[in-house]
Design a protein around this motif. Structure first.
Motif, PDB file in Angstrom:
ATOM      1  N   LEU A  48       0.823  -1.203   0.000  1.00 53.54           N
ATOM      2  CA  LEU A  48       0.000   0.000   0.000  1.00 53.54           C
ATOM      3  C   LEU A  48       0.863   1.261   0.000  1.00 53.54           C
ATOM      4  O   LEU A  48       0.581   2.218  -0.730  1.00 53.54           O
ATOM      5  N   ALA A  49       1.915   1.258   0.787  1.00 55.17           N
ATOM      6  CA  ALA A  49       2.816   2.425   0.816  1.00 55.17           C
ATOM      7  C   ALA A  49       3.445   2.654  -0.552  1.00 55.17           C
ATOM      8  O   ALA A  49       3.510   3.791  -1.032  1.00 55.17           O
ATOM      9  N   ALA A  51       2.230   1.663  -3.451  1.00 55.15           N
ATOM     10  CA  ALA A  51       1.173   2.071  -4.378  1.00 55.15           C
ATOM     11  C   ALA A  51       0.808   3.541  -4.199  1.00 55.15           C
ATOM     12  O   ALA A  51       0.561   4.250  -5.189  1.00 55.15           O
ATOM     13  N   VAL A  52       0.779   4.010  -2.971  1.00 55.87           N
ATOM     14  CA  VAL A  52       0.472   5.426  -2.737  1.00 55.87           C
ATOM     15  C   VAL A  52       1.553   6.313  -3.356  1.00 55.87           C
ATOM     16  O   VAL A  52       1.250   7.294  -4.052  1.00 55.87           O
ATOM     17  N   LEU A  53       2.809   5.973  -3.129  1.00 56.65           N
ATOM     18  CA  LEU A  53       3.896   6.754  -3.734  1.00 56.65           C
ATOM     19  C   LEU A  53       3.846   6.691  -5.259  1.00 56.65           C
ATOM     20  O   LEU A  53       4.074   7.697  -5.941  1.00 56.65           O
ATOM     21  N   GLN A  54       3.526   5.531  -5.795  1.00 48.00           N
ATOM     22  CA  GLN A  54       3.415   5.393  -7.241  1.00 48.00           C
ATOM     23  C   GLN A  54       2.262   6.240  -7.784  1.00 48.00           C
ATOM     24  O   GLN A  54       2.400   6.883  -8.828  1.00 48.00           O
ATOM     25  N   MET A  55       1.140   6.256  -7.093  1.00 52.46           N
ATOM     26  CA  MET A  55      -0.006   7.022  -7.577  1.00 52.46           C
ATOM     27  C   MET A  55       0.228   8.530  -7.464  1.00 52.46           C
ATOM     28  O   MET A  55      -0.257   9.300  -8.293  1.00 52.46           O
ATOM     29  N   VAL A  56       0.970   8.958  -6.459  1.00 54.29           N
ATOM     30  CA  VAL A  56       1.334  10.380  -6.374  1.00 54.29           C
ATOM     31  C   VAL A  56       2.201  10.751  -7.577  1.00 54.29           C
ATOM     32  O   VAL A  56       1.960  11.770  -8.239  1.00 54.29           O
TER      33      VAL A  56
END
Length: 188
Positions: A48-49, A51-56
């Motif tokens: 999840l961490a 994925a969040v960085l990737q989506m940002v």
């Protein structure tokens, strides 16, 4: 720059890799499994961490791609560039690289929950192979639509982006599930 724009995505992955390196050196995994959470929750949190960085990163790429497409559609620097243009296909390949990172690096990390070198080297090879394919595809006759500089061929490009979203989600979920199963068997 004089190199493929997809190389920028590699640097986002490199940042996540550095985080894993710091976490390994500070025994983050050992600390995390000592907490009152399941081992699979530790894996899910790591995914999840990432994925969040990737989506940002992806959101920034979307914004700058639209600026390029709307504000600078006829800029000479883009019209004379033989490399991939910033368009929907570019955004699709970003997601494919992130999916590759999640499967190859993060999935490889959770085989041992310690080793990061081999999975990252494998990711580097896969990443630059994807970039090479992305840069070569639009030079193949009949696939020029993948590198148009305006909103022409939008249906094909948007469909490619939608398929890349599906691939990213599916690969990340499958990789996370298999990592959870492997991590349960590891004696940390």
């Amino acid at each position: 720059p004089g190199y493929p724009i997809l190389c920028g995505v590699f640097f986002a992955c490199l940042g996540i890799f550095q985080g894993y390196q710091i976490n390994r050196e500070s025994n983050d995994i050992l600390y995390s499994v000592l907490l009152p959470v399941s081992k699979s929750d530790v894996v899910k949190a790591k995914y999840l961490a990432a994925a969040v960085l990737q989506m940002v990163t992806f959101m920034f790429c979307i914004v700058f791609t639209f600026i390029r497409m709307i504000v600078f559609p006829q800029a000479l620097v883009y019209e004379n560039n033989v490399l991939m243009a910033a368009n929907f296909i570019y955004l699709a390949f970003i997601l494919l690289i992130f999916a590759c990172f999640n499967a190859v690096f993060i999935g490889g990390f959770f085989k041992t929950a310690y080793g990061i070198g081999k999975p990252f080297i494998l990711f580097i090879v896969a990443n630059f192979s994807i970039i090479a394919v992305a840069e070569a595809l639009h030079h193949i006759p009949g696939l020029e639509w993948m590198n148009v500089l305006d909103f022409g061929f939008m249906a094909e490009q948007v469909m490619s982006l939608v398929m890349a979203v599906g691939v990213y989600v599916a690969v990340t979920i499958i990789s996370c599930r298999s990592s959870c199963l492997r991590f349960e068997k590891i004696d940390v």
